[in-house]
Design an enzyme around this catalytic site. Structure first.
Site, PDB file in Angstrom:
ATOM      1  N   GLY A 156      42.310  39.082  23.473  1.00  0.00           N
ATOM      2  CA  GLY A 156      43.618  39.712  24.163  1.00  0.00           C
ATOM      3  C   GLY A 156      44.404  38.544  24.413  1.00  0.00           C
ATOM      4  NE  ARG A 157      48.590  41.289  28.519  1.00  0.00           N
ATOM      5  CZ  ARG A 157      48.452  42.398  28.604  1.00  0.00           C
ATOM      6  NH1 ARG A 157      47.085  42.359  28.827  1.00  0.00           N
ATOM      7  NH2 ARG A 157      48.742  43.771  28.770  1.00  0.00           N
ATOM      8  CB  ILE A 158      43.305  34.994  28.232  1.00  0.00           C
ATOM      9  CG1 ILE A 158      43.861  35.465  29.629  1.00  0.00           C
ATOM     10  CG2 ILE A 158      42.818  33.665  28.524  1.00  0.00           C
ATOM     11  CD1 ILE A 158      43.054  35.788  30.731  1.00  0.00           C
ATOM     12  NE  ARG A 179      37.275  46.186  23.070  1.00  0.00           N
ATOM     13  CZ  ARG A 179      37.761  46.880  24.043  1.00  0.00           C
ATOM     14  NH1 ARG A 179      37.013  47.875  24.596  1.00  0.00           N
ATOM     15  NH2 ARG A 179      38.951  46.409  24.696  1.00  0.00           N
ATOM     16  CB  ILE A 238      37.344  31.204  30.704  1.00  0.00           C
ATOM     17  CG1 ILE A 238      37.990  31.612  29.431  1.00  0.00           C
ATOM     18  CG2 ILE A 238      37.334  29.787  30.847  1.00  0.00           C
ATOM     19  CD1 ILE A 238      39.190  31.273  29.214  1.00  0.00           C
ATOM     20  CB  ALA A 239      34.581  36.374  29.467  1.00  0.00           C
ATOM     21  NE  ARG A 240      35.565  39.403  36.058  1.00  0.00           N
ATOM     22  CZ  ARG A 240      36.866  38.920  36.290  1.00  0.00           C
ATOM     23  NH1 ARG A 240      37.120  37.827  35.582  1.00  0.00           N
ATOM     24  NH2 ARG A 240      37.788  39.472  36.801  1.00  0.00           N
ATOM     25  CD  GLU A 269      31.385  34.722  39.353  1.00  0.00           C
ATOM     26  OE1 GLU A 269      32.539  34.702  39.894  1.00  0.00           O
ATOM     27  OE2 GLU A 269      31.276  33.998  38.199  1.00  0.00           O
ATOM     28  CG  HIS A 287      35.516  33.180  38.947  1.00  0.00           C
ATOM     29  ND1 HIS A 287      34.605  34.276  38.889  1.00  0.00           N
ATOM     30  CD2 HIS A 287      36.637  33.527  38.299  1.00  0.00           C
ATOM     31  CE1 HIS A 287      35.336  35.267  37.929  1.00  0.00           C
ATOM     32  NE2 HIS A 287      36.651  34.800  37.798  1.00  0.00           N
ATOM     33  CB  ILE A 288      38.798  27.396  39.903  1.00  0.00           C
ATOM     34  CG1 ILE A 288      38.133  26.330  38.692  1.00  0.00           C
ATOM     35  CG2 ILE A 288      37.828  27.394  41.051  1.00  0.00           C
ATOM     36  CD1 ILE A 288      38.202  25.034  39.268  1.00  0.00           C
TER      37      ILE A 288
END
Length: 329
Positions: A156-158, A179, A238-240, A269, A287-288
């Site tokens: 995606g964008r990131i 996907r 860095i996703a989730r 978390e 998560h920063i």
């Protein structure tokens, strides 16, 4: 005439509160208390809107008990805290904050990649512990970034931002799995080529995860996937939390099945799997990835604009489930 009531669920910039108070009666949580579900439900009584940090779970139980609620505005791009199907069924709009954090998060993802590959945290701990007494030819030798193969899962964008940094800034060969395949023009802009997931894991020197969390993406990286990676490879998430099986990753790191990992997000978390705290070859951050002052202000501004726009004019800037409006009517 009384103003509509909104709830700000976590601590936020005073300027954000002041802007919302121009339109609403605001209950804020500047003490930044972590409310239980029961406490959140109690606070939502009579509220038509909620400003969420992205950590407050909004599910069918909360919605059933909060009949006045019309919108939940996340100041994060991720929205796995929102049960979108339940919100749509209840006629409650969800919004998020895309775009405004893309470049900052991509910056951080690349910083975490570099810290992981070059063993920066591990070597700092060594130095701080007073263990550095001499130079050695192999002391904290890591992996190169330039000229290596970067594999991105979630384009995606990131993900595209990370790809551009790798390809244009460090001469990396970029492969990605998604996907759906990107348009040829976007692939060219990112200098990226599509690969199957298994091929990517076997080929990449550095794997970066930027895929949204869902039941389908839960444990995208588990023991089987880690076994496909090179023993010299690194993994960055860095996703989730939940995208990676943290327990399996800790084992792979301890047994040197992969070289190192960098994690900004974790399952459960702010709790972190205890085994990850005992292996040296992992960089851990709380998560920063979007944590710069300008970006966090932009995220708060967009969440605020979504609340004001929807509750005063019926139009949100970045709606997630516009079908909720039909359900409400």
């Amino acid at each position: 005439m009384s103003q509509p009531k909104v709830l700000i669920a976590r601590g936020i910039f005073p300027e954000t509160i002041a802007r919302l108070e121009e339109h609403f009666e605001v209950e804020s949580n500047q003490a930044d208390a972590l409310w239980s579900k029961a406490e959140l439900i109690a606070r939502l009584q009579g509220k038509v809107g909620m400003f969420s940090s992205g950590t407050e779970r909004i599910d069918a139980e909360v919605l059933d008990a909060s009949p006045d609620l019309k919108i939940v505005s996340n100041m994060s791009v991720g929205y796995n805290n929102l049960d979108i199907d339940a919100m749509t069924a209840h006629g409650v709009l969800g919004t998020n904050a895309p775009d405004v954090l893309t470049e900052t998060t991509a910056d951080f993802g690349f910083a975490l990649l570099m810290a992981t590959a070059r063993r920066i945290a591990e070597s700092e701990h060594f130095l701080r512990a007073g263990k550095w007494t001499k130079w050695a030819y192999d002391m904290f030798s890591g992996a190169d970034i330039h000229g290596s193969t970067l594999g991105i899962i979630g384009m995606g964008r990131i993900g595209q931002g990370i790809a551009r940094r790798g390809a244009h800034g460090f001469g990396m060969k970029v492969i990605y799995h998604n996907r759906s395949r990107l348009d040829a023009s976007l692939e060219a802009e990112c200098k990226a080529s599509y690969a199957g997931k298994e091929e990517l894991l076997k080929t990449a020197d550095h794997v970066v995860l930027v895929v949204p969390y869902s039941l389908a993406s839960h444990h995208t990286i588990g023991a089987a996937e880690l076994a496909l990676m090179k023993p010299t490879a690194t993994l960055v998430n860095i996703a989730r939390g939940g995208i990676v099986d943290d327990a399996a990753l800790a084992v792979a790191l301890r047994e040197k099945r992969i070289a190192a990992a960098g994690l900004d997000v974790f399952e459960g978390e702010p709790k972190v799997h205890p085994d990850l705290l005992t292996v040296p070859n992992v960089v851990l951050t709380p998560h920063i990835a979007s944590a710069t002052v300008p970006t966090r202000r932009a995220m708060a501004d967009l969440a605020t604009a979504n609340l004001i726009g929807f509750l005063t004019q019926g139009k949100a800037v970045s709606p997630l489930n516009p079908a909720a409006l039909a359900a409400k009517s």
